[in-house]
Design a protein around this motif. Structure first.
Motif, short mmCIF file in Angstrom:
data_model
loop_
_atom_site.label_atom_id
_atom_site.label_comp_id
_atom_site.label_asym_id
_atom_site.label_seq_id
_atom_site.Cartn_x
_atom_site.Cartn_y
_atom_site.Cartn_z
N SER A 11 1.15 10.41 -1.07
CA SER A 11 1.74 10.15 -0.19
C SER A 11 0.15 10.91 0.54
N CYS A 12 -0.08 11.28 2.17
CA CYS A 12 -1.45 11.28 2.69
C CYS A 12 -1.05 11.40 4.09
N ALA A 13 -1.69 11.74 4.68
CA ALA A 13 -1.84 11.83 6.14
C ALA A 13 -3.13 12.48 6.37
N ALA A 16 -7.84 0.13 14.42
CA ALA A 16 -9.06 0.47 13.42
C ALA A 16 -7.41 0.94 12.28
N ILE A 17 -6.52 1.28 12.46
CA ILE A 17 -6.38 1.36 11.44
C ILE A 17 -5.22 -0.34 10.11
N LYS A 18 -5.08 -0.66 12.03
CA LYS A 18 -4.56 -1.98 11.28
C LYS A 18 -5.43 -2.91 10.55
N THR A 19 -6.83 -2.92 11.05
CA THR A 19 -7.65 -3.74 11.18
C THR A 19 -8.28 -3.03 8.41
N MET A 20 -7.92 -1.91 9.13
CA MET A 20 -7.79 -1.45 7.63
C MET A 20 -7.03 -1.70 6.63
N GLY A 21 -5.91 -2.03 7.16
CA GLY A 21 -4.39 -1.86 6.27
C GLY A 21 -3.01 -1.96 6.44
N PHE A 22 -3.17 -0.56 7.74
CA PHE A 22 -2.47 0.78 7.90
C PHE A 22 -1.39 -0.02 8.71
N ASP A 23 -0.22 0.94 9.18
CA ASP A 23 0.53 1.23 10.12
C ASP A 23 0.99 1.82 10.24
N GLN A 24 1.17 2.74 9.60
CA GLN A 24 2.05 4.35 10.17
C GLN A 24 0.91 5.16 10.94
N LEU A 25 1.33 4.93 12.52
CA LEU A 25 0.26 6.09 13.49
C LEU A 25 1.77 6.78 13.91
N ILE A 26 1.27 8.30 13.67
CA ILE A 26 2.02 8.87 15.05
C ILE A 26 1.64 9.95 16.03
N LEU A 27 2.47 9.82 16.64
CA LEU A 27 1.92 10.55 17.98
C LEU A 27 2.26 12.08 18.17
N MET A 87 1.23 -1.20 0.19
CA MET A 87 -0.02 0.20 0.26
C MET A 87 1.18 1.20 -0.56
N GLN A 88 0.86 2.39 -0.39
CA GLN A 88 0.92 3.51 -0.26
C GLN A 88 1.74 4.19 0.94
N SER A 89 1.83 5.05 1.04
CA SER A 89 2.06 5.85 2.07
C SER A 89 1.01 6.79 2.36
N VAL A 90 -0.01 5.78 3.67
CA VAL A 90 -0.71 6.74 4.29
C VAL A 90 -0.41 6.67 6.42
N SER A 91 -0.29 8.39 6.52
CA SER A 91 0.02 8.36 8.10
C SER A 91 -0.93 8.79 8.56
N TRP A 92 -0.95 8.10 10.18
CA TRP A 92 -2.01 8.95 10.84
C TRP A 92 -1.71 9.37 12.34
N ILE A 93 -2.28 10.74 12.26
CA ILE A 93 -1.23 11.24 12.64
C ILE A 93 -2.19 12.37 14.31
N LEU A 94 -1.91 11.73 15.34
CA LEU A 94 -2.88 12.17 16.90
C LEU A 94 -2.17 13.60 17.29
N HIS A 95 -2.74 14.15 17.51
CA HIS A 95 -2.39 15.30 17.93
C HIS A 95 -2.57 15.70 19.11
N GLN A 96 -1.78 15.59 20.44
CA GLN A 96 -1.83 15.93 21.76
C GLN A 96 -3.05 14.98 22.27
N THR A 97 -3.01 13.72 21.90
CA THR A 97 -3.72 12.67 22.60
C THR A 97 -3.93 12.58 24.16
N SER A 98 -5.03 13.28 24.96
CA SER A 98 -4.71 12.71 26.58
C SER A 98 -4.16 11.39 27.31
N HIS A 99 -6.16 10.14 26.14
CA HIS A 99 -6.35 8.85 26.98
C HIS A 99 -5.98 8.19 25.92
#
Lengths: 241, 241
Positions: B106-108, B23-34, B1-13
């Motif tokens: 490439s998207c985020a 959620a992202i793994k079930t849909m085939g993605f794996d790039q998580l960024i905090l 799959m192409q580059s897709v990143s998932w960015i969480l900003h200042q998450t508390s919980h």
């Protein structure tokens, strides 16, 4: 909206009940049914209420029933969610297909337990087995996540059929205004000696292509003409026109 | 799959971080960024690990970064999730539209805090504001639910495009290049005394919005920086910077 119910069978974690309430409310639904929950007081637990957030009304009016038979009997279509394929049982369709056929029929989405999903005997109450397209290596959605995806798809399907009015788009600048802008910019770019009229290098065509792609609003034409005007005003000794 | 990143900003919980990984793994993605999480050890907390379930590998290799600038700069498209409409800022599109245009770039996906979502200044790093179609009376998806819906839609979109070949679209300039261009233009417009830094009148925001709508190509960024450079070179007595 038509009758769409969301049935959770033998749920263990009360937090999931709250999250499911929130998921369905965000998509415009409100009929939540718990069948034989592990904790009969599930809808009143602090955990469920916290995770329901602003969907506390959906949670409070959720029905608790004892059997799948009672919970499903008023629905024309009953979709049993499952990742696994089964040799026997009702026909297997994707969530998109399920939502498409459910557009004008009363329907229910049925979700099994967190650990094991629906059992073979539960499909006795289903008209269809429904799968969510997922990663073949790891397709295990959490219960509330599965509810979220189904509720989202069901909303999309109903919205499409309602033929939603598209948002109004503000009118774009007309071609005459664009042409006048391009001429003004050309003079400005010559004034700052960026554009050499004897070697234009398709600069204006490239800018025009960018603006055409954006579709300029009249205010943007004014703004860009302001820039052009200022380039000319501050630089009157540029390349000869 | 192409580059897709998932960015969480200042998450508390931290539980949300785990649920997002799942959620992202079930849909085939794996790039998580905090980015700047409230708890810098978020990805190692028992809560996060429990909720990640079989996506513990995605959680373990999630990157923790200090700024949105770093997290977004390699992406051509950056989608800031928001329910609220804004007067200025990048163009607003639906999640379906976002996933359609992201097919070969490439998207985020960028998600704000649980309590307040993205702030105005965060949209500086976004090429688009993206909304999830929801109940107008209650549109508040939980953070992990929003990630789930986006990941699901992105997968559907990629699956569709894998089935039917789409025309190739040339890659757009990345967000870092766009931000550098805006700064260069700002200096140029100050130099020709079009922009008064003490009364900026949202000029830069309006230009940015136009460029975001067009989606600039790298050559266009170069062209516009050429204009900015020339405005500065020819006018070094503009408003004080």
């Amino acid at each position: 909206m038509q009758s769409v119910s969301w049935i959770l069978h033998q749920t263990s974690h009360t937090g999931n009940v709250g999250s499911a309430a929130r998921a369905i409310k965000t998509m415009g639904f409100d009929q939540l049914i718990l069948v034989d929950p592990k904790n009969p007081e599930a809808i009143q637990t602090p955990d469920a209420i916290a995770l329901a957030s602003g969907a506390d009304d959906v949670l409070a009016k959720a029905q608790v029933m004892t059997t799948l038979d009672k919970a499903t009997k008023s629905s024309r279509l009953v979709f049993g969610l499952s990742a696994r394929d089964r040799e026997f049982g009702p026909p297997s369709i994707s969530i998109k297909e399920a939502c498409a056929i459910a557009k004008d029929q009363s329907c229910a989405f049925l979700f099994g337990t967190e650990r094991t999903g629906l059992r073979n005997e539960d499909y006795h109450y289903c008209t269809h087995r429904v799968w969510i397209d997922a990663n073949p290596i790891y397709s295990s959605l959490n219960l509330a996540q599965a509810v979220m995806v189904c509720a989202y798809e069901m909303r999309q399907s109903l919205q499409e059929s309602a033929q939603l009015k598209l948002p109004q788009v503000a009118p774009r600048a007309n071609i005459e205004a664009i042409n006048a802008l391009m001429e003004h910019l050309r003079e400005g770019l010559i004034a700052i000696e960026f554009l050499d009229p004897s070697h234009p290098k398709k600069l204006m065509e490239r800018l025009r292509s960018l603006f055409d792609r954006a579709g300029l609003y009249p205010e943007e034409v004014d703004l860009l003409r302001g820039v052009a005007k200022q380039m000319i005003l501050k630089n009157d000794k540029g390349f000869k026109l």
